[in-house]
Design a protein around this motif. Sequence first.
Motif, PDB file in Angstrom:
ATOM      1  N   GLN A   1       1.098  -0.937  -0.213  1.00  0.00           N
ATOM      2  CA  GLN A   1      -0.152   0.102   0.335  1.00  0.00           C
ATOM      3  C   GLN A   1       1.366   1.087  -0.189  1.00  0.00           C
ATOM      4  O   GLN A   1       0.606   1.804  -0.743  1.00  0.00           O
ATOM      5  CB  GLN A   1      -0.759  -0.140   1.076  1.00  0.00           C
TER       6      GLN A   1
ATOM      7  N   THR B   1       2.328  10.300   2.495  1.00  0.00           N
ATOM      8  CA  THR B   1       2.029   8.648   1.995  1.00  0.00           C
ATOM      9  C   THR B   1       2.867   9.213   0.926  1.00  0.00           C
ATOM     10  O   THR B   1       3.016   7.700   0.518  1.00  0.00           O
ATOM     11  CB  THR B   1       0.370   8.900   2.063  1.00  0.00           C
ATOM     12  N   GLY B   2       3.165   9.698   0.075  1.00  0.00           N
ATOM     13  CA  GLY B   2       3.847  10.164  -1.901  1.00  0.00           C
ATOM     14  C   GLY B   2       4.650   9.952  -0.999  1.00  0.00           C
ATOM     15  O   GLY B   2       5.784  10.307  -1.785  1.00  0.00           O
TER      16      GLY B   2
ATOM     17  N   ARG C   1      -0.055  13.728   1.860  1.00  0.00           N
ATOM     18  CA  ARG C   1       0.983  14.275   0.356  1.00  0.00           C
ATOM     19  C   ARG C   1       1.575  14.028   0.635  1.00  0.00           C
ATOM     20  O   ARG C   1       2.483  13.098   0.038  1.00  0.00           O
ATOM     21  CB  ARG C   1       0.410  15.241  -0.253  1.00  0.00           C
TER      22      ARG C   1
ATOM     23  N   GLN D   1       1.182   4.343  -2.641  1.00  0.00           N
ATOM     24  CA  GLN D   1       1.351   5.495  -2.745  1.00  0.00           C
ATOM     25  C   GLN D   1       2.734   6.060  -3.435  1.00  0.00           C
ATOM     26  O   GLN D   1       1.869   7.646  -4.016  1.00  0.00           O
ATOM     27  CB  GLN D   1       0.769   6.039  -1.427  1.00  0.00           C
TER      28      GLN D   1
END
Length: 690
Positions: free
Chosen positions: A215, A623-624, A620, A219
Amino acid sequence: MQKIKAFGTWLRTSKNGFFTLAVFGYWLKCYLIYLTKFTLGATGPMQGFLLLINPIPSGMLILGLGMLMKGRKSYWTMLVLDFLLATWLFANILYYREFSNFLSFSLLQNSGSASENLGKSIAGILKGSDFLAFVDPLILLGLLLGKFFKMDLYAQSWKRKVAIELTALLLMGGNLLLAQKDRSGLLTRTFDNNYIVKYLGINEYALYDGIKTAQTNAQMANAKVSDLSSVKKYLKANYVQPNSAYTGVAKGKNVIVIHLESFQQFLIGYKWKGKEVTPNLNKIYHSKHTLAFDNFFNQVGQGKTSDAELMLENSLFGVQSGSAMSTYGTSNTFESMPAILKQKGGYTSAVMHGGTGSFWNRNNAYKSFGYDYFASLNYYQYQNSWYLGYGLKDKIFFQQSAKYISELPQPFYLKMITVTNHYPYTLDKQNQSIKKTTTGDNTVDGYVQTAHYLDQAIGEFMTWLKKTGLDKKTLLVFYGDHYGISNNHNEAMAQLTGKKNYGEFDDQQQQRVPLMFYSSNLKGGIKHTYGGEIDVMPTLLNLLGIKSKGLILFGHDLLSKKNPQVVAQRNGNFITPTYTKVGSSYYYTRTGKKVTGTKEKKACRLIANQVLTQLTLSDRVVTGNLLRFYHPSWFTPVKTSDYDYNKTDSLKKLAEAGKSKTSLKSQLGKKDASSLYKTDAPELKKTKTK
């Protein structure tokens, strides 16, 4: 006797018998290894039961794949699978001994540091008993080659084969339900891999970690450089100029951040039965050399303490669910305080914590942050009576840390994590020096006792700093990481705080935690600025004379007159000097009355949108893994393979660093830093007497 003989014949001549022996051997070996090779801390009958049975479902599921094969292939497939399971278990034994954690897919795929670090010292950490992991497949192999087993070559029905796998999955599901019942949020709010293994098993942990890693990778794969551009654009538009009057007032000083576990602001100045609960912290709070903030809020989510640490040292929010440090701490790129101070000010950095290194994935996340040293529980001497709940009792922790602090080259950046004031707030009788409160709530009533003990430990530490002269060379930062009393105890909190109708608004206001900056030359005062943990990093950077403009920081200097004073909560709530949002309701912050006017509600909705934007953009970044695209000329990204928290190597490195002219040890000369430390910890007095 005939039944036993028949059962023995069935084991030797039936494929199902071979499968049963393989599963039994795997279960028994795993359970023995759980008890002897890992420190899983199973307490109570339910945890003990789950630890006992959890190897069975995954053993059945994986070894059962061999049952799907035909003829001889079935036996050899089961044997190969058994050896693979043994190898995974063996590798985790070695890794756990070295790093107090289990192997993860993110660790293996991102840096290869697991094999790299194990390779350095495998001969030194290997024990003969570790090969217990291979005993059962080796026995099966020997018996198979010795023709003990007569291979069952008859074809079995697919119904029977599939039934084995379905039974294994059902057992796995039942195990998970029991685990969730005993530990709610086990998979959604993961803070320690030990818990996953203890409740579900080492193979289930590997599955969970694999899904989580996939996951995370998905991402990150979808993240683009343009995503960082939008973040930078937002931060530039919302940048607040730091207060120039405080720029560099602590430049070049050591920084000691003291983590006050579960400590709420209302404890400052609070008295019980006429006795101050926190006299030492009260003194620091009101000192003319302390910048204290009385409207400072915790902003944590499910990650609790780990969220507070992430915000404090990265000015990034925790993620919506789970712990960002646990999920992203191993693989992400960060621009953290330790790395910035090392590159901009030549600081040595360290964390000292009397708890296990794997908790909140600290032993991996701290490498990503750029910490030079991480002294966790295995660095400290302790007996069972010295340990309480989540680590060493605070007085003993501080006293033993003195030696390590004295060896750090100055200037240093040090974080010290206390744990005694942790839920459920229980303290042994010999350490109780204030009476419990009398609300009738067992959790709340012990809170003043553990807080008082923590305060005493702080007092002893401050005395030691003064004796060594470090107090004049150091900027001390005290902060509370999150609430201590949750909204499940509102009735008891109403009694403690003297409020008749203690509701959701009051609970939100009690999210205040202390924040204090203390230094001997600091012009202090109690500041009323509304802010939160996200703001600590830019405030501290300004005090140290390091520019924060251009950094990816979502907080603002708390001393700036232009600070927006909007405190975002992880769940979307907010607090400002004018309005407070709790759920779908808006309140006036000063009065606690609900906002009813159309104009005022519109203003509240605008603030709510600002908060949502801030949280979304921070998510952002995390998670990125957007900071991998961040390349300022002055900052070199942290290379995690440069850091190793192995006790033997670290202590050797620290001892060598202690020879530096700038270390306290060198400056004290013949004086011993540890002997200067005085504590009234009764456990240590008993040890000396013996």
